[in-house]
Design a protein around this motif. Structure first.
Motif, PDB file in Angstrom:
ATOM      1  N   LEU A 153      -5.028   5.569  -2.727  1.00  0.00           N
ATOM      2  CA  LEU A 153      -5.964   4.553  -2.260  1.00  0.00           C
ATOM      3  C   LEU A 153      -7.336   5.202  -2.186  1.00  0.00           C
ATOM      4  N   LEU A 173       1.144   6.646   3.887  1.00  0.00           N
ATOM      5  CA  LEU A 173       0.493   6.493   2.584  1.00  0.00           C
ATOM      6  C   LEU A 173       0.468   7.826   1.832  1.00  0.00           C
ATOM      7  N   CYS A 218      -1.465   5.163   8.449  1.00  0.00           N
ATOM      8  CA  CYS A 218      -1.920   5.952   7.294  1.00  0.00           C
ATOM      9  C   CYS A 218      -1.009   7.140   7.018  1.00  0.00           C
ATOM     10  N   VAL A 252      -4.726   9.106   0.249  1.00  0.00           N
ATOM     11  CA  VAL A 252      -5.907   8.297   0.531  1.00  0.00           C
ATOM     12  C   VAL A 252      -7.134   9.179   0.324  1.00  0.00           C
ATOM     13  N   LEU A 259       0.796  -1.229   0.000  1.00  0.00           N
ATOM     14  CA  LEU A 259       0.000   0.000   0.000  1.00  0.00           C
ATOM     15  C   LEU A 259       0.833   1.286   0.000  1.00  0.00           C
ATOM     16  N   PRO A 260       1.961   1.358   0.709  1.00  0.00           N
ATOM     17  CA  PRO A 260       2.752   2.591   0.641  1.00  0.00           C
ATOM     18  C   PRO A 260       3.315   2.895  -0.755  1.00  0.00           C
TER      19      PRO A 260
END
Length: 161
Positions: A59, A78, A75, A81, A53-54
């Motif tokens: 996202l 990231l 989070c 998002v 995910l990173p």
């Protein structure tokens, strides 16, 4: 996978996707990729996707999925998002910090299935054309709002001509 230097992919992580194979391969390439989830399988898919995910550029999650995401990944690691919450404000967080917000215009709701796809596609399209995050989110929430207000198509669709 495509070896084009500007290749961009969007992945919907839902069963039966082999998350490790797809996101692992995308992470090994120079391609940009975004990810979204499908609520019925989100918990399992988010957990499976955590290592990659990173590396995702964006996202897309709804408020419930964001809570699940926040339980298994920091989070703040990231890049971007986008969090939607139905008729309430959608927000964009970059490395944990809110950088944009947009309230969808009010419309009567006929059909919600596909609203997230409409929002994600519109957001990504506008960003690819150079729109700011704020502009892209405003366009995306407006498009999703128009989508949910449109009457459903009959199934099967009527024949033309």
């Amino acid at each position: 996978m495509c070896d084009h230097p500007r290749a961009t992919f969007h992945v919907c992580c839902r069963r039966p996707l082999d998350v490790a194979a797809v996101l692992g391969q995308l992470t090994q390439t120079t391609a940009n990729f975004s990810v979204d989830f499908f609520l019925p399988s989100a918990e399992a898919m988010i957990r499976a996707a955590v290592p990659w995910l990173p590396a995702a550029t964006t996202l897309f999650v709804n408020a419930t999925e964001y809570r699940l995401l926040n339980q298994v990944v920091d989070c703040g690691t990231l890049p971007q998002v986008v969090v939607t919450d139905g008729p309430r404000a959608a927000v964009v967080r970059s490395f944990g910090r809110q950088v944009a917000s947009a309230v969808p215009p009010p419309h009567a709701v006929h059909e919600v299935s596909g609203a997230g796809d409409t929002l994600a596609g519109t957001f990504l399209a506008h960003r690819s054309l150079g729109a700011t995050t704020t502009q892209a989110l405003a366009e995306a929430t407006a498009a999703a709002s128009r989508y949910v207000a449109a009457p459903s198509l009959p199934i099967p669709a009527p024949r033309r001509g």
